[in-house]
Design a protein around this motif. Structure first.
Motif, PDB file in Angstrom:
ATOM      1  N   GLU A  83       1.662  -3.798  -3.534  1.00 30.38           N
ATOM      2  CA  GLU A  83       0.633  -3.490  -4.338  1.00 30.38           C
ATOM      3  C   GLU A  83      -0.338  -4.483  -3.961  1.00 30.38           C
ATOM      4  O   GLU A  83      -1.451  -4.205  -4.018  1.00 30.38           O
ATOM      5  N   HIS A  84       0.019  -5.943  -4.028  1.00 29.04           N
ATOM      6  CA  HIS A  84      -1.265  -6.793  -3.751  1.00 29.04           C
ATOM      7  C   HIS A  84      -1.752  -6.663  -2.395  1.00 29.04           C
ATOM      8  O   HIS A  84      -2.878  -6.803  -2.389  1.00 29.04           O
TER       9      HIS A  84
ATOM     10  N   ALA B 285       5.121   1.568   5.627  1.00 30.91           N
ATOM     11  CA  ALA B 285       4.291   1.799   6.619  1.00 30.91           C
ATOM     12  C   ALA B 285       3.121   2.827   6.536  1.00 30.91           C
ATOM     13  O   ALA B 285       1.990   2.543   6.941  1.00 30.91           O
ATOM     14  N   GLY B 286       3.635   3.867   5.820  1.00 30.60           N
ATOM     15  CA  GLY B 286       2.547   4.864   5.943  1.00 30.60           C
ATOM     16  C   GLY B 286       1.594   4.527   4.903  1.00 30.60           C
ATOM     17  O   GLY B 286       0.324   4.901   5.165  1.00 30.60           O
ATOM     18  N   LEU B 287       1.870   3.861   3.810  1.00 25.37           N
ATOM     19  CA  LEU B 287       0.787   3.571   2.836  1.00 25.37           C
ATOM     20  C   LEU B 287      -0.168   2.172   3.460  1.00 25.37           C
ATOM     21  O   LEU B 287      -1.428   2.335   3.286  1.00 25.37           O
ATOM     22  N   LEU B 288       0.434   1.426   4.145  1.00 26.48           N
ATOM     23  CA  LEU B 288      -0.337   0.521   5.093  1.00 26.48           C
ATOM     24  C   LEU B 288      -1.392   0.953   6.039  1.00 26.48           C
ATOM     25  O   LEU B 288      -2.480   0.607   6.046  1.00 26.48           O
TER      26      LEU B 288
ATOM     27  N   GLY C  97       0.868  -8.690   8.148  1.00 24.03           N
ATOM     28  CA  GLY C  97       1.589  -9.957   7.951  1.00 24.03           C
ATOM     29  C   GLY C  97       1.612 -10.439   6.908  1.00 24.03           C
ATOM     30  O   GLY C  97       2.722 -11.318   6.396  1.00 24.03           O
ATOM     31  N   ARG C  98       0.950  -9.961   5.595  1.00 22.02           N
ATOM     32  CA  ARG C  98       1.102 -10.402   4.267  1.00 22.02           C
ATOM     33  C   ARG C  98       2.224 -10.019   3.713  1.00 22.02           C
ATOM     34  O   ARG C  98       3.052 -10.500   2.986  1.00 22.02           O
TER      35      ARG C  98
END
Length: 265
Positions: free
Chosen positions: A56-57, A29-32, A47-48
């Motif tokens: 990573e994608h 969550a932090g990275l997103l 969602g992805r």
């Protein structure tokens, strides 16, 4: 269940990821949140990820050897175990060495070796056109070629390569279906499938390596621990001197083939 995020809310994102089965939901969550430019993009990214795409994608990058390596859909994600292969390559690559990275994928191994040995002459090869696009992005100071193993390399490299590193596909064909869905469904089988015993590409790389290696040079191959003995046999048949190194922490195995310091006349 759709995600309604009106702000960059860590707990909401983590909760959605956790509900989808993401083991490291808090970290992801932090990275997103840090990567998204706003709530709308964040909702798409979450969602992805919830749909099963590799993190990573979704982020557009993978952390590897302290670097951010650009990756995207349809491209193999560099594994942490491969950092051991980089460590071995760096230990053998002197300043000014000629280094070739076969089956380079996104160029992660070459980029990491370059980061430690910026004076090397790096050449990287992959057959996958999608991977090559990312390799060129990640290796702005290297020479990147698309083709089958040694085929696209300049003839002038024959007998000049000091370190030849190859993280080839080494999953046995019959084991592809047992891989986690993130790999099985979202990474190219070309980057995974190593044939019946996983060593088809390893044997091809090893058989032709002596034509390209300089006196005293080294070939480095990433394999599994269970494949090391067969890889050693292939290395020995090619006339190279084998050595096996492992790292329990990373569950990594590297088989090295060394050229004698001086070749027989």
């Amino acid at each position: 269940m759709s995600l309604d995020i009106s702000s960059l809310d860590h707990s909401a994102v983590a909760g959605r990821l956790r509900a989808a089965g993401c083991v490291f939901a808090e970290d992801e969550a932090g990275l997103l949140i840090a990567t998204a430019t706003g709530p709308e993009e964040l909702a798409v990214m979450v969602g992805r990820r919830v749909a099963g795409e590799p993190l990573e994608h979704v982020l557009g990058w993978a952390e590897f050897c302290g670097l951010r390596i650009s990756v995207g859909p349809g491209v193999f994600v560099p594994r942490r175990r491969t950092e051991f292969l980089v460590e071995q390559a760096v230990s053998l690559a002197h300043d000014g060495a000629v280094v070739v990275d076969l089956c380079c994928g996104s160029g992660a191994v070459g980029a990491a070796v370059l980061a430690h040995r910026p004076s090397i002459e790096l050449h990287a090869v992959d057959i996958d056109p999608e991977a090559i696009q990312y390799a060129r992005r990640n290796l702005p100071h290297g020479h990147v070629y698309r083709g089958d193993l040694y085929t696209p390399l300049p003839e002038g490299l024959r007998g000049r390569v000091d370190v030849l590193v190859a993280s080839t596909p080494y999953v046995p064909t019959g084991a592809i279906g047992l891989l986690p869905p993130e790999a099985r469904l979202h990474e190219p089988h070309l980057a995974l499938d190593g044939g019946a015993d996983g060593l088809d590409i390893v044997r091809r790389v090893t058989a032709a390596a002596p034509d390209w290696l300089a006196p005293g040079a080294h070939l480095l191959l990433e394999t599994s621990a269970g494949q090391a003995a067969a890889a050693v046999t292939a290395v020995t048949r090619s006339g190279l001197i084998p050595h096996v190194a492992g790292c329990d922490e990373l569950d990594a195995t590297v088989v090295t083939g060394a050229v004698a310091t001086a070749r027989p006349v």
